[in-house]
Structure formats: C-alpha cells, structure tokens
Design a protein around this motif. Structure first.
Motif, short mmCIF file in Angstrom:
data_model
loop_
_atom_site.label_atom_id
_atom_site.label_comp_id
_atom_site.label_asym_id
_atom_site.label_seq_id
_atom_site.Cartn_x
_atom_site.Cartn_y
_atom_site.Cartn_z
N ASP A 199 0.79 -1.22 -0.11
CA ASP A 199 0.09 0.11 -0.03
C ASP A 199 0.89 1.26 -0.12
N THR A 200 1.92 1.42 0.62
CA THR A 200 2.86 2.44 0.96
C THR A 200 3.51 2.70 -0.39
N GLU A 201 3.92 1.75 -1.32
CA GLU A 201 4.58 1.95 -2.49
C GLU A 201 3.67 2.69 -3.56
N LYS A 202 2.45 2.05 -3.48
CA LYS A 202 1.32 2.77 -4.22
C LYS A 202 1.08 4.11 -4.17
N LEU A 203 1.04 4.61 -2.70
CA LEU A 203 0.96 5.72 -2.26
C LEU A 203 2.06 6.65 -2.75
N ILE A 204 3.19 6.25 -2.44
CA ILE A 204 4.32 6.88 -3.01
C ILE A 204 4.48 7.15 -4.44
N THR A 205 3.95 6.36 -5.29
CA THR A 205 3.92 6.42 -6.82
C THR A 205 2.83 7.44 -6.98
N ILE A 206 1.42 7.68 -6.46
CA ILE A 206 0.84 8.64 -6.60
C ILE A 206 1.30 9.83 -6.30
N ALA A 207 2.22 10.16 -5.16
CA ALA A 207 2.89 11.44 -4.70
C ALA A 207 3.78 11.83 -5.71
N LYS A 208 4.59 10.86 -6.30
CA LYS A 208 5.57 11.28 -7.20
C LYS A 208 5.20 11.86 -8.55
N ARG A 209 3.63 11.47 -9.10
CA ARG A 209 3.11 12.13 -10.16
C ARG A 209 2.77 13.56 -9.85
N GLY A 210 2.38 13.95 -8.51
CA GLY A 210 2.05 15.29 -8.27
C GLY A 210 0.60 15.61 -8.79
N GLY A 211 0.34 17.03 -8.54
CA GLY A 211 -0.90 17.46 -9.10
C GLY A 211 -1.73 17.51 -7.79
N LEU A 212 -2.99 18.43 -7.98
CA LEU A 212 -4.04 18.50 -6.89
C LEU A 212 -5.00 17.51 -6.83
N ALA A 213 -5.16 16.55 -7.90
CA ALA A 213 -5.73 15.55 -7.59
C ALA A 213 -5.28 14.41 -7.10
N ASN A 214 -4.04 14.19 -7.33
CA ASN A 214 -3.38 13.17 -6.73
C ASN A 214 -3.01 13.53 -4.93
N ARG A 215 -2.94 14.87 -4.93
CA ARG A 215 -2.81 15.28 -3.30
C ARG A 215 -4.19 15.06 -2.72
N ARG A 216 -5.23 15.39 -3.12
CA ARG A 216 -6.56 14.83 -2.58
C ARG A 216 -6.74 13.64 -2.42
N LEU A 217 -6.25 12.70 -3.52
CA LEU A 217 -6.54 11.36 -3.19
C LEU A 217 -5.48 10.81 -1.92
N LEU A 218 -4.20 11.18 -1.63
CA LEU A 218 -3.36 10.95 -0.63
C LEU A 218 -4.22 11.34 0.49
N ILE A 219 -4.74 12.60 0.50
CA ILE A 219 -5.40 12.97 1.96
C ILE A 219 -6.57 12.13 2.21
N SER A 220 -7.38 11.53 1.01
CA SER A 220 -8.40 10.50 1.51
C SER A 220 -7.92 9.18 1.78
N ARG A 221 -6.67 8.78 1.44
CA ARG A 221 -6.33 7.54 1.63
C ARG A 221 -5.60 7.45 3.02
N LEU A 222 -5.06 8.76 3.37
CA LEU A 222 -4.40 8.75 4.70
C LEU A 222 -5.14 9.22 5.75
N ASP A 223 -6.22 9.82 5.64
CA ASP A 223 -7.09 10.63 6.57
C ASP A 223 -6.17 11.77 7.20
N ALA A 228 -0.12 13.49 4.42
CA ALA A 228 -0.14 13.63 2.75
C ALA A 228 0.79 14.75 2.25
N ASP A 229 0.88 15.97 2.81
CA ASP A 229 1.64 17.21 2.48
C ASP A 229 3.15 16.59 2.53
N LEU A 230 3.46 16.10 3.56
CA LEU A 230 4.88 15.54 3.97
C LEU A 230 5.25 14.50 2.84
N LEU A 231 4.52 13.47 2.40
CA LEU A 231 4.83 12.70 1.34
C LEU A 231 4.97 13.37 0.20
N MET A 232 3.89 14.27 -0.32
CA MET A 232 4.08 14.71 -1.50
C MET A 232 5.25 15.83 -1.68
#
Length: 128
Positions: free
Chosen positions: A48-72, A77-81
């Motif tokens: 799960d963590t590697e998938k979240l890191i891949t999302i964070a590496k892509r960048g963008g607002l939609a991916n940031r919001r996706l990280l926030i929803s997955r991590l609550d 999420a900001d630290l990761l991104m």
C-alpha cells in the motif's frame, strides 16, 4: 473452504480495525522514515505504501486529494508529496524490509521497514 483469490492478511481484526492499523503504520513510516513492526505487518503495508508513493511522485492537485483521502491526514499527505516523493530517484521498489529478530513476549518475527533512498526530512520543496 478454499482460500483461492483472497488477498491480504486479516491480523485477527475486523475490517475497520485492520484498515486503521495499516493506516497508522503507513503514517508512522512516512513521518519517521523507518519503523519496526511484525514481519507480516511490514510485508502487508509495503504494498500500500509503495502505491501511495507512486501517486505522490506524479504530483498534481487530484493526486494530493487522493493521498489525503487514503491517509485521512493532510499533514502526512503534504509531507509525502512535498518532502519524501521528490527525494526518491527510482521508479519502484521504494521500501526495504529487514528481519529484526523475534519479539520477547510472544516470539513473533519482527522486521524493520524503511526507505531504500535516504530521506532528509528537513528539506522542503521549492515553490509557491
């Protein structure tokens, strides 16, 4: 009953408790860059963590919001991104699991999960 097609471990918990456990371990890993837990839990959260890191590496607002929803958690999420993802120079295989002996109380096999690349938590991404 057959066991074919069932993914993931149950950890002797119900679904909501299992999700909360995994989410807490992932948050701790992102904030501390290294945690020691049971080997089964480490292997389970790596996926799960590697998938979240891949999302964070892509960048963008939609991916940031996706990280926030997955991590609550907005802070994690900001630290990761903003801090962790820009420092990772590889395309996959971001995490390493090393065996760390056995726990004294119940003899459970322990493992340390950490980032393969060294992460400096004091750097911030330039921008804004």
């Amino acid at each position: 009953m057959h066991r074919h097609g069932y993914k993931g471990r149950k950890f002797g918990r119900e679904t909501d408790q299992r999700r909360a456990l995994k989410r807490g371990l992932i948050k701790a890993l992102i904030e501390k860059t290294e945690i020691t837990t049971t080997l089964a839990r480490a292997k389970d959260i790596r996926r799960d963590t590697e998938k979240l890191i891949t999302i964070a590496k892509r960048g963008g607002l939609a991916n940031r919001r996706l990280l926030i929803s997955r991590l609550d958690d907005i802070k994690t999420a900001d630290l990761l991104m903003d801090v962790v993802a820009p420092q990772i120079k590889r395309d996959s295989g971001y995490l390493r699991i090393e065996r760390a002996g056995f726990r004294r109380g119940d003899n459970a096999e322990m493992g340390t999960i950490s980032f393969v690349d060294s992460i400096d938590m004091n750097t911030k991404k330039e921008g804004k």
